[in-house]
Design a protein around this motif. Structure first.
Motif, PDB file in Angstrom:
ATOM      1  N   TYR A  78       5.254  16.626 -24.115  1.00 55.34           N
ATOM      2  CA  TYR A  78       4.116  17.198 -24.260  1.00 55.34           C
ATOM      3  C   TYR A  78       3.118  17.032 -23.095  1.00 55.34           C
ATOM      4  N   ASP A  79       3.475  16.376 -22.149  1.00 59.55           N
ATOM      5  CA  ASP A  79       2.589  16.217 -21.049  1.00 59.55           C
ATOM      6  C   ASP A  79       2.218  17.465 -20.812  1.00 59.55           C
ATOM      7  N   GLU A  80       2.576  18.369 -20.558  1.00 57.76           N
ATOM      8  CA  GLU A  80       2.068  19.866 -20.144  1.00 57.76           C
ATOM      9  C   GLU A  80       1.863  21.033 -21.026  1.00 57.76           C
ATOM     10  N   VAL A  81       1.927  20.268 -22.338  1.00 57.48           N
ATOM     11  CA  VAL A  81       1.624  21.722 -23.616  1.00 57.48           C
ATOM     12  C   VAL A  81      -0.121  21.295 -23.474  1.00 57.48           C
ATOM     13  N   THR A  82      -0.403  22.740 -23.457  1.00 58.11           N
ATOM     14  CA  THR A  82      -1.762  23.047 -23.515  1.00 58.11           C
ATOM     15  C   THR A  82      -2.493  23.224 -24.795  1.00 58.11           C
ATOM     16  N   ARG A  83      -1.466  23.690 -25.770  1.00 56.41           N
ATOM     17  CA  ARG A  83      -2.179  24.173 -27.033  1.00 56.41           C
ATOM     18  C   ARG A  83      -1.085  23.657 -28.217  1.00 56.41           C
ATOM     19  N   ILE A  84      -1.597  23.302 -29.258  1.00 52.76           N
ATOM     20  CA  ILE A  84      -0.980  22.963 -30.397  1.00 52.76           C
ATOM     21  C   ILE A  84      -1.305  23.864 -31.587  1.00 52.76           C
ATOM     22  N   THR A  85      -0.066  24.558 -31.958  1.00 55.36           N
ATOM     23  CA  THR A  85      -0.417  25.458 -33.044  1.00 55.36           C
ATOM     24  C   THR A  85      -0.018  24.904 -34.335  1.00 55.36           C
ATOM     25  N   ARG A  86      -0.350  25.485 -35.565  1.00 52.46           N
ATOM     26  CA  ARG A  86       0.019  24.894 -36.832  1.00 52.46           C
ATOM     27  C   ARG A  86       1.395  24.522 -37.185  1.00 52.46           C
ATOM     28  N   PRO A  87       2.536  25.539 -36.636  1.00 51.86           N
ATOM     29  CA  PRO A  87       3.928  25.195 -36.892  1.00 51.86           C
ATOM     30  C   PRO A  87       4.441  23.963 -35.997  1.00 51.86           C
ATOM     31  N   LEU A  88       3.657  23.869 -34.754  1.00 52.25           N
ATOM     32  CA  LEU A  88       4.123  22.881 -33.777  1.00 52.25           C
ATOM     33  C   LEU A  88       3.659  21.499 -34.496  1.00 52.25           C
ATOM     34  N   LEU A  89       2.398  21.532 -34.979  1.00 49.73           N
ATOM     35  CA  LEU A  89       1.918  20.254 -35.477  1.00 49.73           C
ATOM     36  C   LEU A  89       2.766  19.659 -36.543  1.00 49.73           C
ATOM     37  N   TRP A  90       3.202  20.681 -37.543  1.00 47.43           N
ATOM     38  CA  TRP A  90       3.878  20.404 -38.596  1.00 47.43           C
ATOM     39  C   TRP A  90       5.389  19.880 -38.105  1.00 47.43           C
ATOM     40  N   LEU A  91       5.945  20.220 -37.092  1.00 47.27           N
ATOM     41  CA  LEU A  91       7.056  19.704 -36.363  1.00 47.27           C
ATOM     42  C   LEU A  91       7.006  18.526 -36.076  1.00 47.27           C
ATOM     43  N   ASN A  92       5.726  18.033 -35.494  1.00 44.49           N
ATOM     44  CA  ASN A  92       5.439  16.892 -34.967  1.00 44.49           C
ATOM     45  C   ASN A  92       4.990  15.842 -36.317  1.00 44.49           C
ATOM     46  N   VAL A  93       4.361  16.410 -37.314  1.00 46.20           N
ATOM     47  CA  VAL A  93       4.421  15.605 -38.503  1.00 46.20           C
ATOM     48  C   VAL A  93       5.651  14.971 -39.275  1.00 46.20           C
TER      49      VAL A  93
END
Length: 218
Positions: A78-93
């Motif tokens: 995630y060092d170069e990830v610039t935006r977090i969407t809801r699906p990506l957030l839930w994957l990380n949850v």
């Protein structure tokens, strides 16, 4: 699309992940702290404590290193990830849930006799962590506008995830078959590098037209 409308700041996201990982790593030591209190009440010496609780010490060290390795991999991802969407957030949850759960099978590993279900809970948790990591990489491959990382680099990371999942699954089967010493099968994870390189080469041959395609910037 809805998942691109609902975005979250990467700074708060990364800080939240760091806090969760730090708490999980801290929880690993709590059973040992309780054991020290019990040993003191029972009049055990230092050498006796270390000998009697060798399993706890080894399980603590193993899980501490594994969580640290997972965190370092997450940081690189995630060092170069610039935006977090809801699906990506839930994957990380889901990823964080596996990290927070790991201290529980770790305590079982250190204090209880080995049985097949314990092996499934411990190594299965590691596999779940790797699966959620892979899911996030696949999502980023499908949404290259969310990161500055090249698709080829993300693909290489996905190959490493797949290699880790396969090797962990083999280690689980060996651990179930061999009993207590079976956890040594986790040493198979040292083969992740060579296996991921092989999978990466195979992936490149199957989809060569996507291997070096630059990400689109929204």
């Amino acid at each position: 699309m809805t998942d691109h409308v609902l975005r979250f700041r990467t700074e708060r996201f990364k800080a939240f992940v760091d806090a969760v990982v730090a708490i999980a790593m801290t929880l690993l030591i709590l059973p040992l702290m309780e054991s020290v209190s019990e040993a003191a009440a029972g009049g055990l010496g230092t050498a006796e404590f270390l000998q009697e609780h060798a399993g706890q010490l080894l399980s603590f060290g193993l899980s501490f290193v594994l969580i640290a390795n997972f965190w370092m991999g997450h940081h690189r991802q995630y060092d170069e990830v610039t935006r977090i969407t809801r699906p990506l957030l839930w994957l990380n949850v889901a990823w964080m849930a596996t990290i927070v759960w790991l201290p529980v099978p770790t305590a079982m590993l250190g204090q209880m006799d080995t049985d097949p279900l314990q092996v499934v809970l411990y190594i299965g948790t590691l596999i779940a962590t790797q699966i959620t990591t892979l899911g996030a990489r696949i999502y980023l491959l499908r949404h290259p506008d969310l990161t500055k990382t090249s698709p080829s680099r993300i693909r290489h990371g996905a190959a490493a995830d797949i290699a880790s999942i396969l090797l962990s699954a083999v280690a689980m089967l060996l651990a179930i078959s061999l009993g207590g010493v079976g956890y040594l099968a986790l040493l198979l994870l040292w083969l992740t590098g060579p296996l991921s390189s092989l999978l990466d080469r195979l992936w490149t041959r199957i989809v060569p037209h996507r291997a070096d395609q630059p990400p689109s910037i929204a």
